[in-house]
Design an enzyme around this catalytic site. Structure first.
Site, PDB file in Angstrom:
ATOM      1  N   LYS A  22       0.843  -1.208   0.000  1.00  0.00           N
ATOM      2  CA  LYS A  22       0.000   0.000   0.000  1.00  0.00           C
ATOM      3  C   LYS A  22       0.875   1.255   0.000  1.00  0.00           C
ATOM      4  O   LYS A  22       0.675   2.163  -0.809  1.00  0.00           O
ATOM      5  CB  LYS A  22      -0.902   0.001   1.237  1.00  0.00           C
ATOM      6  CG  LYS A  22      -1.587   1.331   1.494  1.00  0.00           C
ATOM      7  CD  LYS A  22      -2.457   1.302   2.731  1.00  0.00           C
ATOM      8  CE  LYS A  22      -1.751   1.625   4.020  1.00  0.00           C
ATOM      9  NZ  LYS A  22      -1.545   3.058   4.302  1.00  0.00           N
ATOM     10  N   ASN A  23       1.818   1.303   0.926  1.00  0.00           N
ATOM     11  CA  ASN A  23       2.578   2.547   1.084  1.00  0.00           C
ATOM     12  C   ASN A  23       3.506   2.821  -0.101  1.00  0.00           C
ATOM     13  O   ASN A  23       3.809   3.982  -0.379  1.00  0.00           O
ATOM     14  CB  ASN A  23       3.365   2.534   2.397  1.00  0.00           C
ATOM     15  CG  ASN A  23       2.440   2.704   3.589  1.00  0.00           C
ATOM     16  OD1 ASN A  23       1.260   3.025   3.429  1.00  0.00           O
ATOM     17  ND2 ASN A  23       2.976   2.481   4.790  1.00  0.00           N
ATOM     18  N   CYS A 118      -4.776   8.960   9.686  1.00  0.00           N
ATOM     19  CA  CYS A 118      -4.955   8.169  10.905  1.00  0.00           C
ATOM     20  C   CYS A 118      -4.809   9.045  12.146  1.00  0.00           C
ATOM     21  O   CYS A 118      -3.998   9.967  12.167  1.00  0.00           O
ATOM     22  CB  CYS A 118      -3.874   7.096  10.992  1.00  0.00           C
ATOM     23  SG  CYS A 118      -4.310   5.549  10.235  1.00  0.00           S
ATOM     24  N   ARG A 123       1.280  14.463  13.610  1.00  0.00           N
ATOM     25  CA  ARG A 123       1.671  14.207  12.225  1.00  0.00           C
ATOM     26  C   ARG A 123       1.668  15.448  11.330  1.00  0.00           C
ATOM     27  O   ARG A 123       0.885  15.554  10.378  1.00  0.00           O
ATOM     28  CB  ARG A 123       0.799  13.114  11.611  1.00  0.00           C
ATOM     29  CG  ARG A 123       0.834  11.849  12.412  1.00  0.00           C
ATOM     30  CD  ARG A 123       0.122  10.711  11.724  1.00  0.00           C
ATOM     31  NE  ARG A 123       0.917  10.112  10.654  1.00  0.00           N
ATOM     32  CZ  ARG A 123       0.531   9.052   9.966  1.00  0.00           C
ATOM     33  NH1 ARG A 123      -0.607   8.490  10.205  1.00  0.00           N
ATOM     34  NH2 ARG A 123       1.308   8.569   9.024  1.00  0.00           N
ATOM     35  N   ASP A 309       4.518   0.228  12.114  1.00  0.00           N
ATOM     36  CA  ASP A 309       3.289  -0.331  11.555  1.00  0.00           C
ATOM     37  C   ASP A 309       3.079  -1.805  11.922  1.00  0.00           C
ATOM     38  O   ASP A 309       2.060  -2.387  11.542  1.00  0.00           O
ATOM     39  CB  ASP A 309       3.276  -0.177  10.024  1.00  0.00           C
ATOM     40  CG  ASP A 309       2.998   1.259   9.605  1.00  0.00           C
ATOM     41  OD1 ASP A 309       2.672   2.088  10.464  1.00  0.00           O
ATOM     42  OD2 ASP A 309       3.117   1.553   8.392  1.00  0.00           O
ATOM     43  N   ARG A 401      -8.694   0.074   4.471  1.00  0.00           N
ATOM     44  CA  ARG A 401      -7.693   1.000   3.932  1.00  0.00           C
ATOM     45  C   ARG A 401      -6.399   0.261   3.608  1.00  0.00           C
ATOM     46  O   ARG A 401      -5.661   0.701   2.724  1.00  0.00           O
ATOM     47  CB  ARG A 401      -7.389   2.101   4.951  1.00  0.00           C
ATOM     48  CG  ARG A 401      -8.525   3.068   5.188  1.00  0.00           C
ATOM     49  CD  ARG A 401      -8.070   4.219   6.056  1.00  0.00           C
ATOM     50  NE  ARG A 401      -6.757   4.684   5.621  1.00  0.00           N
ATOM     51  CZ  ARG A 401      -5.830   5.206   6.412  1.00  0.00           C
ATOM     52  NH1 ARG A 401      -6.057   5.359   7.683  1.00  0.00           N
ATOM     53  NH2 ARG A 401      -4.659   5.584   5.923  1.00  0.00           N
TER      54      ARG A 401
HETATM   55  C1  UD1 Z   1       4.678   6.535   6.485  1.00  0.00           C
HETATM   56  C2  UD1 Z   1       3.692   5.404   6.303  1.00  0.00           C
HETATM   57  C3  UD1 Z   1       3.117   4.978   7.639  1.00  0.00           C
HETATM   58  C4  UD1 Z   1       4.238   4.654   8.616  1.00  0.00           C
HETATM   59  C5  UD1 Z   1       5.240   5.794   8.693  1.00  0.00           C
HETATM   60  C6  UD1 Z   1       6.460   5.460   9.552  1.00  0.00           C
HETATM   61  C7  UD1 Z   1       2.781   5.890   4.106  1.00  0.00           C
HETATM   62  C8  UD1 Z   1       1.587   6.271   3.293  1.00  0.00           C
HETATM   63  N1  UD1 Z   1       2.615   5.848   5.424  1.00  0.00           N
HETATM   64  O1  UD1 Z   1       3.929   7.628   7.028  1.00  0.00           O
HETATM   65  O2  UD1 Z   1       2.288   3.830   7.442  1.00  0.00           O
HETATM   66  O3  UD1 Z   1       3.688   4.434   9.906  1.00  0.00           O
HETATM   67  O4  UD1 Z   1       5.708   6.128   7.381  1.00  0.00           O
HETATM   68  O5  UD1 Z   1       7.089   4.325   9.071  1.00  0.00           O
HETATM   69  O6  UD1 Z   1       3.823   5.575   3.570  1.00  0.00           O
HETATM   70  N2  UD1 Z   1       6.823  14.128  10.913  1.00  0.00           N
HETATM   71  C9  UD1 Z   1       6.957  15.472  11.197  1.00  0.00           C
HETATM   72  N3  UD1 Z   1       6.927  16.361  10.171  1.00  0.00           N
HETATM   73  C10 UD1 Z   1       6.798  15.962   8.867  1.00  0.00           C
HETATM   74  C11 UD1 Z   1       6.674  14.593   8.581  1.00  0.00           C
HETATM   75  C12 UD1 Z   1       6.702  13.703   9.628  1.00  0.00           C
HETATM   76  O7  UD1 Z   1       7.074  15.857  12.363  1.00  0.00           O
HETATM   77  O8  UD1 Z   1       6.776  16.828   7.985  1.00  0.00           O
HETATM   78  C13 UD1 Z   1       6.859  13.138  12.022  1.00  0.00           C
HETATM   79  C14 UD1 Z   1       5.598  12.322  12.121  1.00  0.00           C
HETATM   80  O9  UD1 Z   1       4.617  12.975  12.900  1.00  0.00           O
HETATM   81  C15 UD1 Z   1       6.137  11.074  12.781  1.00  0.00           C
HETATM   82  C16 UD1 Z   1       7.534  10.928  12.186  1.00  0.00           C
HETATM   83  O10 UD1 Z   1       7.870  12.211  11.693  1.00  0.00           O
HETATM   84  O11 UD1 Z   1       6.240  11.253  14.170  1.00  0.00           O
HETATM   85  C17 UD1 Z   1       7.667   9.923  11.054  1.00  0.00           C
HETATM   86  O12 UD1 Z   1       6.641  10.141  10.112  1.00  0.00           O
HETATM   87  P1  UD1 Z   1       6.814   9.796   8.567  1.00  0.00           P
HETATM   88  O13 UD1 Z   1       7.975   8.876   8.397  1.00  0.00           O
HETATM   89  O14 UD1 Z   1       6.800  11.056   7.807  1.00  0.00           O
HETATM   90  O15 UD1 Z   1       5.481   9.011   8.303  1.00  0.00           O
HETATM   91  P2  UD1 Z   1       4.555   9.096   7.034  1.00  0.00           P
HETATM   92  O16 UD1 Z   1       5.363   9.280   5.817  1.00  0.00           O
HETATM   93  O17 UD1 Z   1       3.423  10.008   7.312  1.00  0.00           O
END
Ligand code: UD1
Length: 423
Positions: A22-23, A118, A123, A309, A401
């Protein structure tokens, strides 16, 4: 709304096919926006998140056709009509922010609503935005939208040094940098298999990328990208989830299409818990033959560490382990919402901030429980597989999802599970 009813009934045996990730698919789909030529994805999973991304791309004027029962996505962004991703679609899925980098890189401007997603902590998307600013973008946040503009002549290569690892921000920056003028270096980049998969696809489209899979990725911008056909990498989270089914219930299950390198930190923990894991020519086989599993401590980390995850699903296993396990969640705040539901099934769990202490009990008992997010919902199903009596999981739209054909896949290895309309 549908419910899933699981009745614990002992060992599971057989094979479970694992879908495309999915991701990975959710970042490969927006990559179509970078090119005028068609991009075709094979091995796509059939999930509501993929349908949401389809609607989002179509709202921009992209053509997206789901062929072969949705396993093939044929896309073209030849005639885009809009560079604005509306709140109505974006709010349904956080990954929608991944259209920002490609739109900005190809058209020089984009408007994207700030996402929802979610309910697992705050986030924010600040790292995505900082990365685009490092490539010269001017960003204005107003009315709940990011209004982004590239300098005259387009984005330019830059140095992006992420303060911590973000999968999504790495993906957005990587896609944007492929069409920027000059060289972009992404430091402290995410190393997840989904990033490598995206880089492979972009390379097929003509992008010049080095270092994917390491924490420093270098991208040499090109003037244009072409079309490609790409097979989506196996879903390592679905793989890990189904590997836990025989670990929890006993028996022997082969997960078809998986490889250990996608889930090596997770496999180490299964081994420590006393579960047998081996790679086969067709996938990964997991067996639990005797007695209770042992307690293990788990800390979630960016890849190649233990994935956040899989934390909820691992907790379901540890609820009936011998001894006390501590799970530390380091990626997301507020990601233990499954704990109160597991407690309703008789688990002994104490959550303090980012730590959950799980003291194993002999047996869980079925109960009505509520899915609170995607991974939490599947952890309740796993727990139900080994519980005494019926577990009724509500709000299963979370599950749709990220998991295709859960009922078919689990009943195929002998589980008693059915999906019903809520009474
Ligand atoms: C992706 C995955 C999700 C997984 C996560 C961590 C997808 C669609 N989703 O989510 O299933 O749980 O990686 O492996 O691929 N953060 C910030 N600022 C930002 C971006 C992130 O503070 O601009 C923080 C987030 O709140 C979190 C951490 O960084 O605490 C990691 O998040 P991130 O790796 O960005 O997760 P996603 O890409 O949203």
């Amino acid at each position: 709304m549908d419910q899933i009813i699981v009745t614990g009934n002992g060992p599971l045996n057989g094979q479970i096919p694992i879908a495309g990730a999915k991701n990975a698919c959710l970042t490969l789909m927006p990559a179509t926006l970078l090119s005028e030529e068609p991009l075709t994805l094979t091995n796509a999973p059939r999930l509501s998140d993929i349908r949401t991304m389809t609607l989002l791309l179509q709202s921009l004027g992209a053509e997206v056709q789901a062929l072969q029962e949705g396993q093939v996505l044929a896309m073209s962004s030849h005639d885009l009509t809009s560079q604005r991703a509306d709140y109505d679609i974006v709010r349904k899925m956080r990954a929608s922010i991944l259209v920002l980098g490609p739109l900005l890189a190809r058209f020089g401007h984009a408007e994207v609503s700030l996402p929802g997603g979610c309910a697992i902590g705050a986030r924010p998307v600040d790292l995505h935005l900082k990365a685009l600013e490092a490539m010269g973008a001017e960003l204005d946040l107003r009315d709940g939208y990011v209004h982004a503009k590239a300098p005259a002549g387009g984005l330019r290569g830059g140095l992006v040094d992420f303060p911590f690892v973000s999968v999504g921000a790495t993906e957005n920056a990587l896609m944007a940098a492929t069409l920027a003028k000059g060289t972009t270096v992404l430091k402290n980049a995410a190393r997840e298999p989904e990033i490598v998969d995206l880089a492979r696809c972009l390379q097929k489209m003509g992008a010049q990328i080095d270092g994917e899979g390491t924490s420093e990725i270098t991208i040499q911008g090109v003037d244009r990208l072409g079309g490609a056909t790409h097979r989506v990498v196996t879903d390592r989270i679905e793989l890990g989830t189904y590997m836990l089914a025989p670990a929890i219930c006993g028996g022997e299950v082969e997960c078809l299409g998986g490889t250990i390198d996608l889930v090596s930190a997770f496999c180490e923990k299964l081994d420590e818990a006393g579960i047998h894991v081996e790679e086969t020519p067709n996938g990964v086989k997991v067996a639990r033959r005797n007695g209770r599993v042992s307690a293990v401590d788990v800390t979630t980390e960016p890849f190649p560490g233990f994935p956040t995850d899989l934390q909820a699903q691992m907790m379901a296993l540890l609820c009936t382990a011998e001894g006390t396990s501590v799970l530390e969640e380091k990626i997301f705040e507020n990601r233990f919402m499954h704990a109160p539901e597991l407690i309703r099934m008789g688990a002994q769990i104490d959550v303090q901030g980012g730590h959950a202490t799980v003291t194993g009990v002999d047996r869980l008992r079925g109960a009505p429980v509520m899915a609170t997010d995607l991974r939490a919902s599947v952890s309740l199903i796993l727990a139900g597989l080994a519980a005494e009596g019926d577990t009724v999981v509500s709000r299963v739209y979370h599950l749709d999802r990220g998991y295709e054909h859960v009922v078919r896949k689990l009943s195929g290895v002998g589980a008693r599970i059915e999906r019903v309309k809520e009474q």
